[in-house]
Design a protein around this motif. Structure first.
Motif, mmCIF file in Angstrom:
data_model
loop_
_atom_site.group_PDB
_atom_site.id
_atom_site.type_symbol
_atom_site.label_atom_id
_atom_site.label_comp_id
_atom_site.label_asym_id
_atom_site.label_seq_id
_atom_site.Cartn_x
_atom_site.Cartn_y
_atom_site.Cartn_z
ATOM 1 N N ARG B 203 86.004 -63.427 53.868
ATOM 2 C CA ARG B 203 86.962 -62.639 54.640
ATOM 3 C C ARG B 203 88.049 -63.548 55.215
ATOM 4 O O ARG B 203 87.805 -64.713 55.539
ATOM 5 C CB ARG B 203 86.244 -61.890 55.764
ATOM 6 N N MET B 205 91.358 -63.883 58.159
ATOM 7 C CA MET B 205 91.340 -63.752 59.617
ATOM 8 C C MET B 205 92.742 -63.713 60.196
ATOM 9 O O MET B 205 93.637 -64.441 59.751
ATOM 10 C CB MET B 205 90.632 -64.989 60.165
ATOM 11 N N GLN B 299 79.536 -53.841 56.121
ATOM 12 C CA GLN B 299 80.247 -54.053 57.383
ATOM 13 C C GLN B 299 80.458 -55.540 57.668
ATOM 14 O O GLN B 299 81.500 -55.946 58.177
ATOM 15 C CB GLN B 299 79.474 -53.418 58.551
ATOM 16 N N ILE B 300 79.455 -56.345 57.350
ATOM 17 C CA ILE B 300 79.550 -57.753 57.756
ATOM 18 C C ILE B 300 80.133 -58.655 56.671
ATOM 19 O O ILE B 300 80.372 -59.829 56.929
ATOM 20 C CB ILE B 300 78.190 -58.325 58.226
ATOM 21 N N THR B 305 87.350 -55.916 59.846
ATOM 22 C CA THR B 305 86.869 -55.571 61.187
ATOM 23 C C THR B 305 87.825 -56.081 62.253
ATOM 24 O O THR B 305 88.742 -56.849 61.973
ATOM 25 C CB THR B 305 85.494 -56.207 61.467
ATOM 26 N N ARG B 335 88.942 -59.625 60.951
ATOM 27 C CA ARG B 335 88.432 -60.170 59.685
ATOM 28 C C ARG B 335 89.066 -59.360 58.563
ATOM 29 O O ARG B 335 89.012 -58.127 58.583
ATOM 30 C CB ARG B 335 86.907 -60.029 59.616
ATOM 31 N N GLY B 404 80.972 -63.005 55.512
ATOM 32 C CA GLY B 404 81.733 -62.345 56.567
ATOM 33 C C GLY B 404 82.695 -63.272 57.259
ATOM 34 O O GLY B 404 83.726 -62.861 57.775
ATOM 35 N N GLY B 405 82.358 -64.552 57.288
ATOM 36 C CA GLY B 405 83.200 -65.520 57.982
ATOM 37 C C GLY B 405 84.409 -65.903 57.153
ATOM 38 O O GLY B 405 84.512 -65.591 55.971
#
Lengths: 461, 461
Positions: B203, B205, B299-300, B305, B335, B404-405
Motif C-alpha cells: 500500500r 501512503m 481491509q488490511i 484506508t 493507506r 498493508g504497510g
C-alpha cells in the motif's frame, strides 16, 4: 488628613514595596494541578502566612489531604463591628504552552503595556495579584490607624485551579473558626478598564475527563489500519456530536430548568453597551460560535456551554508515526447556570458517551469537579456600602453582573458556613489568565488596594 | 559437507555472536523522527558501516541533509554474476508510551516467549533485526567460502520512520553507484510463524498533519466559553466526517481507480485460510472496523484506508485546566492501493478540511510524505529462485502476498534506478513493531540468516 486619606496616601507611597512583595509571591511556581509542584505550593502557603503575620495577623498554613490552606485572623476587639472572611487562592494554572510566553512565567516583570505599566507572570492576575490588593490594603490601614476598621479573617486556598478537593472537608471541619458575617471574594473582573463591578451570578461547572480504549496495545496502521477500531476516530465522533448546527449542546435534558434573564436585568445590560464584536476581536475572532439566538454577553455569562479543554491520543511528537493508538482521551467541561443540576449533567454526558461506543471500545471517566451555578443577593447592605466605596474610588457606579467563570467556593460558603459573598475584583478581560503572558495592570493593583481601603472603611460604618 | 551446508553450519554456530552484534546495534537509540537523537542516528550509521567493513565490504556513512545513508559494496570480481542491492533502515520509531514497556526500549533483552526465545527492544524487528539477518548471512558465506556468491551492495537508510526526505535526492545523485540487477528488501513479514512469504503488493501512503487555529491565544473557558470558536471541537467534527457509517472513507474521489482483486488471487488467498477474527483477537478486538463489505484480510492489505495517528490540543497534563485552546492538530494518514494517486488524495483531504472550516478558523498543513501503492512482478526469475530457497529452509512454499504497510523505497527504486525489488522478511505479526515491547523471535533471526544464505546461493545459479 482624615484617617481614610492617610491610609490611601500610605498605599500610594508604598506601591513599589507592595509590588516587590507581590513579585516575591509570583516567583513561587505554585501549580496545583501538577504533582511535581507540591513543594512549591507548600512554599507559597508559607509565604502568604508569613506575609499576614508581618502585618499582625495570627496566620498559619493548615494541612489538608492536598495542598495546604492558609488561615489568618486579625480582630479589632471592638464589639459590634462586622467580621468578614476574605477568600482567595495562592495556586496558579500550569503555564504551558511555554514557548508562547515572551518572558518566563515565574520571573515576574513590570513593563509598559498599551494602557500603562503591567505585571507579567503566571498568577499576576489570577489570583496572587488580586489577593495582594487586599493584604496590602490591610497593611496601609494597620500602619496608619493601628488597627483594621473591622474584624478580618483571611482564608487562602491552594487547589482552586485543580478541583478544590480539600475545600469542602476543610470548611466543614473548621466551620466555627471560619464563620463570619459575610465573605469577600477577590477573583473577579472589572466591567471594563474604567468601571468596577460586583458579580452576583456565577456559572457552575462539570469537568470530565473521558478516555476511550480499544485494542490491548498500540497498533501499526499498516498492519491493522482498516480493520482495527481507532479510539481517536471514536472520540472525535462523540465530541463532534456534543453540539448541533445551531451551537446548542445536544446532551438530553441539558437545558432543563434553565431560565431566561428577567427583563429588568436584560434592560440594565443593554444599557451597558457591551460590544460583543469588539470583545471577540481582541482575541482575533469575529463570529460568535455559541447558540445562534443569543448575544455574546449572554453566551459567556448566563447561558450553559460545553467546551473540550484538551485532547490527546496517539503520536503527538515531531514528525510521523504510523500508529493506531490503544486509547485517546479528552477533557470536557460544561459551564452551568442556575436551574441545572451538575449531577444530572455529569450522568447525561457519561451516558451520551457510552451510548455512542462502537464494538470493541470502552470508556473510562474521571471527574475533575462539579458544582452548581450560584447567585448571591444583589440588594444587601454590605453590597450597597461596597458599591458606594467603589464609586468614590473610580467615579462610576459598579454594575451588578454575571460571570462566565465558576467560583464554586461561593456556593460552598453559602451551604456550609451559611454566609453570602460579595465578589469584587480588579482583573481585566485582557489579563490573559490561564493563557501565556498573563498580566495584571499596575493600575488594577494600585487602585485595587485603594478600593479595598475604602471598602473596609465603609463596611465599618 | 557442501559449501552451502558449511555456511549454514557456520551461521548456526555463530548465533550467539550474531545476537551480540545485533544487541550492540539495538542499544543505539536511532530515533529519526525526534531531533534530539540526531547524534544517535549518526552513531547507528557508523556502527552499520563498521559492521560491513568488518566482513570486507567497502562501506561508509554518507552525508545527506538529514540523517546519513550507509552504502557498502562487496564484489566477487567474477563476470556475469548477478548484482543485488540490499535495502534496509537503521532508524527506529519513537518508543513512547514508555510506561507500557516492560523493559527499557534501548536495553535489548533475550527472554522466553510463548513460541521460543524473543529479543525485546525498539528496532528488534523493524528493521535492525531484519537487516542483521542479511549481514550475518553474508558473514557466514564469506567466512566459509572466502567470498559472496554474487555481487552485493548494501544500502541502509536512516529516515525510513520519518518520511525519508533524503532518499530520493540520494538515489538520484548516486544512481550509478547504486544501480544493480534488482533489489532485496527485508522489511516485511512472514505469512505466519511457519510460512515465509514474498510480498509483491504494497500500500502507498499520504501522511498529513493538520493544525486548526482560531483565537490569537489560549482563552479562559469561563470568560469565552460559549462565544469563542474551539479548535478541538472543529477538528473533531472534521475528523468524525472522514468515514461514513459503513466504514468507507468519505473524501470525494477517494476510491477512484481502485480495482478489485483478480479472482485467481482471491482464490489463492481463500486457500490460505486467514482467520480475521483470530488476527483481531490477538490485540483484544473482535469486530472489524473497516469497510463493512470487505474481509479483514482485504481491509488490511488491498483496500485503501484512513487513520488518525495522533491528536493533540489544549491542556493534556494531569488534572483540569479551563482553557479554550488557540489551536489543535492531528496526524492523519491514508493507506493507498494501486490506482490511487497520492497527490489527488492529499489535495482532496486538504479541500475536505478547508471546506469544513467555520468562521474564524484556518487550517495549516504539513506533509509527512506521500507515495503511491506499488506492485512488483510476481513471476520473475529471481523470485522463483528465492521461493525455492525459502522452501528448502522452511519446508513450505512462500505465498505471494500484499502488505498493508508502505515501503515507498520500492517505488523509488523502480522509478529512479529502474529496478524491481524482491521483498522478503522474517517479521511476525505479533512483533509489536511501532508499539511498546517490540520483539523479534530468535527463530526469525536465526532462520532469517539461514534463509538469506540459501537465497544468495540460489541467486548465483
Amino acid at each position: 488628613m482624615s484617617d481614610i486619606n492617610k491610609a490611601l496616601d500610605a498605599a500610594d507611597k508604598a506601591l513599589d514595596a507592595s509590588l516587590d512583595r507581590l513579585f516575591e509571591f509570583l516567583r513561587i511556581p505554585s501549580i496545583s494541578a501538577d504533582s511535581a509542584y507540591v513543594g512549591d505550593c507548600q512554599k507559597a502557603a508559607e509565604w502568604a502566612a508569613a506575609a499576614l503575620r508581618d502585618i499582625g495577623f495570627d496566620a498559619s498554613p493548615r494541612k489538608t489531604i492536598g495542598h495546604p490552606m492558609v488561615v489568618g485572623h486579625r480582630r479589632t476587639g471592638k464589639p459590634g463591628v462586622p467580621h468578614v472572611l476574605f477568600y482567595g487562592h495562592y495556586d496558579v494554572q500550569p503555564p504551558d504552552p511555554l514557548n508562547l510566553w515572551h518572558t518566563k512565567p515565574f520571573e515576574p516583570v513590570r513593563k509598559p503595556g498599551p494602557h500603562g505599566d503591567i505585571i507579567v507572570a503566571r498568577g499576576a492576575s489570577d489570583d496572587k495579584g488580586q489577593v495582594m490588593t487586599f493584604i496590602e490594603a490591610c497593611r496601609a490601614l494597620i500602619e496608619t490607624q493601628g488597627e483594621l476598621p473591622i474584624d478580618v479573617t483571611v482564608f487562602l486556598e491552594g487547589e482552586e485551579e485543580s478541583s478544590s478537593r480539600s475545600l469542602i472537608p476543610f470548611l466543614k471541619e473548621n466551620k466555627d473558626e471560619l464563620k463570619a458575617d459575610f465573605c469577600l471574594v477577590c477573583d473577579t473582573d472589572m466591567w471594563d478598564r474604567e468601571t468596577p463591578a460586583i458579580t452576583t451570578m456565577l456559572r457552575g461547572m462539570v469537568y470530565e475527563e473521558v478516555t476511550i480504549k480499544a485494542a490491548s496495545r498500540d497498533l501499526h496502521s499498516g498492519m491493522y489500519g482498516g480493520a482495527a477500531q481507532n479510539p481517536i476516530r471514536v472520540l472525535s465522533k462523540i465530541l463532534a456530536a456534543l453540539h448541533d448546527d445551531d451551537g446548542r449542546v445536544t446532551l438530553p435534558g441539558f437545558y432543563d430548568g434553565v431560565k431566561e434573564l428577567p427583563d429588568a436585568v436584560k434592560a440594565e445590560w443593554a444599557a451597558l453597551d457591551f460590544d460583543g464584536e469588539a470583545y471577540l476581536a481582541e482575541v482575533g475572532l469575529k463570529v460568535p460560535a455559541g447558540e445562534k439566538d443569543r448575544t455574546v454577553l449572554e453566551q459567556i455569562t448566563v447561558r450553559p456551554t460545553c467546551d473540550v479543554n484538551g485532547i490527546s491520543g496517539g503520536y503527538e511528537g515531531e514528525g510521523a508515526k504510523t500508529v493506531i493508538a490503544a486509547q485517546a482521551s479528552a477533557k470536557v467541561s460544561f459551564r452551568l447556570v442556575a436551574g441545572q443540576e451538575p449531577e444530572k449533567v455529569q450522568a447525561a454526558f457519561r451516558k451520551f458517551v457510552t451510548d455512542r461506543l462502537p464494538a470493541d471500545c470502552r470508556a473510562e471517566f474521571l471527574s475533575h469537579g462539579l458544582g452548581p451555578a450560584i447567585a448571591v443577593p444583589a440588594d444587601s447592605e454590605p453590597l450597597a456600602k461596597a458599591r458606594a466605596a467603589l464609586a468614590e474610588e473610580w467615579g462610576r457606579t459598579a454594575p451588578v453582573i454575571g460571570s462566565g467563570g465558576s467560583i464554586p467556593v461561593v456556593g460552598d460558603m453559602q451551604r456550609i458556613l451559611g454566609i453570602d459573598s460579595l465578589l469584587i475584583g480588579f482583573a481585566l478581560e485582557d489579563d490573559q489568565i490561564h493563557s501565556p503572558n498573563e498580566k495584571y495592570d499596575v493600575r488594577s493593583f494600585h487602585r485595587g488596594i485603594r478600593s479595598w481601603v475604602r471598602i473596609l472603611d465603609a463596611l465599618a460604618k
